[in-house]
Design a protein around this motif. Sequence first.
Motif, PDB file in Angstrom:
ATOM      1  N   THR A 366       0.471  -1.084  -0.431  1.00 46.57           N
ATOM      2  CA  THR A 366      -0.806   0.090   0.373  1.00 46.57           C
ATOM      3  C   THR A 366       0.787   1.554  -0.271  1.00 46.57           C
ATOM      4  N   PHE A 370       0.512   4.437  -2.352  1.00 47.94           N
ATOM      5  CA  PHE A 370       0.667   5.323  -1.573  1.00 47.94           C
ATOM      6  C   PHE A 370       1.813   6.327  -2.337  1.00 47.94           C
ATOM      7  N   LYS A 390      -1.804  10.064   6.739  1.00 48.38           N
ATOM      8  CA  LYS A 390      -2.567  10.912   5.085  1.00 48.38           C
ATOM      9  C   LYS A 390      -2.074   9.008   4.458  1.00 48.38           C
ATOM     10  N   TYR A 391      -1.185   8.412   5.197  1.00 46.69           N
ATOM     11  CA  TYR A 391      -0.521   7.207   4.467  1.00 46.69           C
ATOM     12  C   TYR A 391      -1.669   5.854   5.372  1.00 46.69           C
ATOM     13  N   ASN A 393      -3.787   6.725   6.956  1.00 41.66           N
ATOM     14  CA  ASN A 393      -5.610   6.612   6.404  1.00 41.66           C
ATOM     15  C   ASN A 393      -6.096   5.689   4.882  1.00 41.66           C
ATOM     16  N   TYR A 394      -4.672   5.808   4.434  1.00 41.75           N
ATOM     17  CA  TYR A 394      -4.492   5.653   3.030  1.00 41.75           C
ATOM     18  C   TYR A 394      -5.144   3.365   3.048  1.00 41.75           C
ATOM     19  N   ASP A 397      -8.371   2.771   4.464  1.00 39.90           N
ATOM     20  CA  ASP A 397      -9.376   2.731   3.097  1.00 39.90           C
ATOM     21  C   ASP A 397      -9.028   1.292   2.481  1.00 39.90           C
ATOM     22  N   SER A 398      -8.088   1.106   2.059  1.00 36.96           N
ATOM     23  CA  SER A 398      -7.341   0.053   1.301  1.00 36.96           C
ATOM     24  C   SER A 398      -8.188  -1.412   1.865  1.00 36.96           C
TER      25      SER A 398
END
Length: 539
Positions: A366, A370, A390-391, A393-394, A397-398
Amino acid sequence: MEKDKIYIDDWLTLKPYENQTLTDSYYLKLCNKVKQALLSDKASVVFYSYIEKEDINLLACFLTAWFEDLISDTNIYSTFVKQHKQLYNKPLPFYDCEEYFDDEINPQDLGFLIWYFMNTIQNDKFISPYNEFIEQSTKNVFTVFDEAWEYAPENNVLQRIYTISEDADYYDSRNLIDTLLFKTYLFYPDTLFRLEESEAGIIEENGMDENLMMFLNENRETTLQNSCTRLLGLKGKEWVAGIIGKEHPFHDAYLNISKRIRGFFLYKGQDEKDIFLEHIASGKTFRLTKKSFDHSHNLTEIDTIVFMGIVQWEKEWWFSGVYFQNDFNADLVLKEKNSVESRQAVNFLDHKNEKIVDTLKKQFATFLDFNNGSPIAFMVSDKLMDFNQKYYNYFNDSLNLTEKEIEEARERGRKDGFFEPEKEQETIDFSDVAESGLVFFNEKSGIEIALECNSAFPLPGNPFFDKENSDDHIFRLFMDESISTELAMYCINNCRDKLPFFTEGMGKLYLNDIDFLLRFWKKERYYSEPSITAIGDKN
């Protein structure tokens, strides 16, 4: 000149015994000859620019103790040579060993030992193994030892100290590790100096506290269990296993001594052989052998809280370190169950650890997605934590978890006593330390942040590369224990052809031995471990 002599007390400082033996007077005389050889020519000026005057005596004793080790077949230094051969297919780093003779004195050994001593006893300057004064000192000292080789006596007392009987228990095995790390010449300027430094801090902080000896004993136990030597990044148990040899019945037992678990447990009962304990943070249960614990009669109430250290030896858990007990305390139990650090203390017991490994693989994939396919990102320092958030959160979400799956995960955590913090942790501002930094995804441990090393990476995505700072940043990358081995190797594997340090500078000399140097510099941090732990899972 009499005051500059080395005396018997100086020599005994490096010995694992207190009283003089029959051979010590011989080696003391040899010590003084070695000192004269070290300070002949113009070498003294160079030595004193790096180390204190009294350290010359220590170096002379150190080199003479190595000579005595070879004469007496105590197998200390030869174990290092064997371990180095296993790792790198050569007996020593740095030097040409085409003409090298096992179990004899070699000039290469002396050059290496002088380099090792000089770079271990002080950390302010890195002294090159190719320095001219090391070469000259090697020649001078070798002449002294070469003349003594045929006539030097064996130290039989020394031989007996580095053995262990076949009916030994854990405490006997621990005592031999203690002797090796804290009373043996090869590690004297390394692990002993680190122990003494930490003890000085404890004494300064606690002064005349009635528990001072308990603090010092606990510190020694922790240092004994956790310390890795600058030589090859090995633990004391690994050195002892090498010294006693594969034929010894305790060879594998030493290698399999567990990490020490130090923390809070709940008392859950006992029988004739064992005391039953539950590690509060993780919920894991243990049987502590009564052979190692004299206070079982004090444990009467179920769920009494016990603080202690335990170590596994020969498939049994042994008491190790300090011990005290308290009545049940619900607040302490809750605090421990919510302590990630306390949970991580037992992570090593999950040998497979598939969930953590799988999570790291997913996080790495991920991160690449990202960060445009790269495991490293460069930015101004005040953006580092924002980038990380931010990572994460990314990544979350993934996973595409439904609300139901998220709530089930939270419920598993709550059942295990873990509660999510109500407020987010305060954001760390790195701008006071450095203007820029980097984020690196280490496949073995996870996200790491590094400062003041961007100029070690002449990469397209790094606008902060400054050629003038390049050498300093490379040295920081390699020598700073807070920076992982993997990040240092990422620099070498991806940037060395673009860095003058490696193509034409001094780094070119060290590339063949860079792994040895990383072990030397990073010691306890050479091996990266996962920075995540399982929540809501006791299996």
